[in-house]
Design an enzyme around this catalytic site. Sequence first.
Site, PDB file in Angstrom:
ATOM      1  N   ASP A   7      28.169 -30.797 -18.852  1.00 37.88           N
ATOM      2  CA  ASP A   7      27.157 -29.760 -18.705  1.00 37.88           C
ATOM      3  C   ASP A   7      25.808 -30.418 -18.967  1.00 37.88           C
ATOM      4  OD1 ASP A   7      25.800 -27.374 -18.423  1.00 37.88           O
ATOM      5  OD2 ASP A   7      26.480 -26.510 -20.311  1.00 37.88           O
ATOM      6  N   CYS A  70      30.264 -24.951 -17.112  1.00 36.78           N
ATOM      7  CA  CYS A  70      28.895 -24.674 -16.673  1.00 36.78           C
ATOM      8  C   CYS A  70      28.996 -23.937 -15.341  1.00 36.78           C
ATOM      9  CB  CYS A  70      28.132 -25.991 -16.506  1.00 36.78           C
ATOM     10  SG  CYS A  70      26.552 -25.856 -15.644  1.00 36.78           S
ATOM     11  N   ASN A  71      28.382 -22.760 -15.261  1.00 37.76           N
ATOM     12  CA  ASN A  71      28.462 -21.989 -14.025  1.00 37.76           C
ATOM     13  C   ASN A  71      27.818 -22.718 -12.858  1.00 37.76           C
ATOM     14  OD1 ASN A  71      29.786 -19.505 -14.923  1.00 37.76           O
ATOM     15  ND2 ASN A  71      27.974 -19.229 -16.201  1.00 37.76           N
ATOM     16  N   CYS A 176      26.494 -16.965 -18.868  1.00 40.59           N
ATOM     17  CA  CYS A 176      26.016 -18.337 -19.062  1.00 40.59           C
ATOM     18  C   CYS A 176      26.808 -18.920 -20.214  1.00 40.59           C
ATOM     19  CB  CYS A 176      24.521 -18.349 -19.363  1.00 40.59           C
ATOM     20  SG  CYS A 176      23.863 -19.967 -19.858  1.00 40.59           S
ATOM     21  N   THR A 177      27.275 -20.151 -20.056  1.00 44.93           N
ATOM     22  CA  THR A 177      28.145 -20.740 -21.070  1.00 44.93           C
ATOM     23  C   THR A 177      27.411 -21.075 -22.361  1.00 44.93           C
ATOM     24  OG1 THR A 177      27.842 -22.931 -20.047  1.00 44.93           O
ATOM     25  CG2 THR A 177      29.784 -21.652 -19.397  1.00 44.93           C
TER      26      THR A 177
END
Length: 254
Positions: A7, A70-71, A176-177
């Site tokens: 990420d 992570c998106n 969101c992560t």
Amino acid sequence: MNVALIDSGLGSLPTAARLRRLRPSLDLHLYLDPDNAPWGPKPTAWTEAHVVETARRAVDGGAEVVVLPCNTASVIALDATRAALGSTPVVGTVPAIKPAALQCDSITVWATAATTASSYQARLIAEFASGRTVSAVACHGLADAIDRGDLAAVSAAIASAAARTPDDVQGIVLGCTHYPLVADEIMAALPPGVRMFDSAEAVAAQTLRRLDEMSSPREGHGSVSVTLSGRDGSLPDSALRFAAGRSLAVPATL
């Protein structure tokens, strides 16, 4: 077993902390990219190539499973990363809209401004939350504040998002992560009884399933290593402002 988590910022910490709690012997390698964060505004082709190259380096360094917590990375580069790595499992991330819709009639998705405006989130809502009341709240600056470890800015961003969340909402999806790092503060800003849904638990569970499918899994040593934009490093000071980061900074209890 060696697991790589990729990420740009601190979004890998919630999944990494869950993995360590569930399987303390895992060797975790976090690939952060402070030189280029955030990835969301970058050109799609750049992000895809960058994630794929990072994943290749991770496998060359011994990773047996690669996780994209992570998106942005998952939306843009998951398919290309799987194609590039062949038989090495790659686990992606999807916002927890489906489980929220199964359990709640009214849902609000908290996400970055870019994700909130994306066709990707709109498709997920259309596919998994049809018939539910769904609203979207752009949490301006929250992910950036988390990456900086700026707790005052975190509180301000949460207060703003909470003020724009419907009073009768039953479930909040953390899209969101980064956001699970401040889940307690988010919950405290919402009406009592609101349920929270995030993807870290599901991503960690899927990672462990892929590890367990391997024919001869080996035990790890519970180590946590960090690469910062291609350089050997350590968890940034900002990570230590959050419980998940602090849990990764101490030796695992095997």
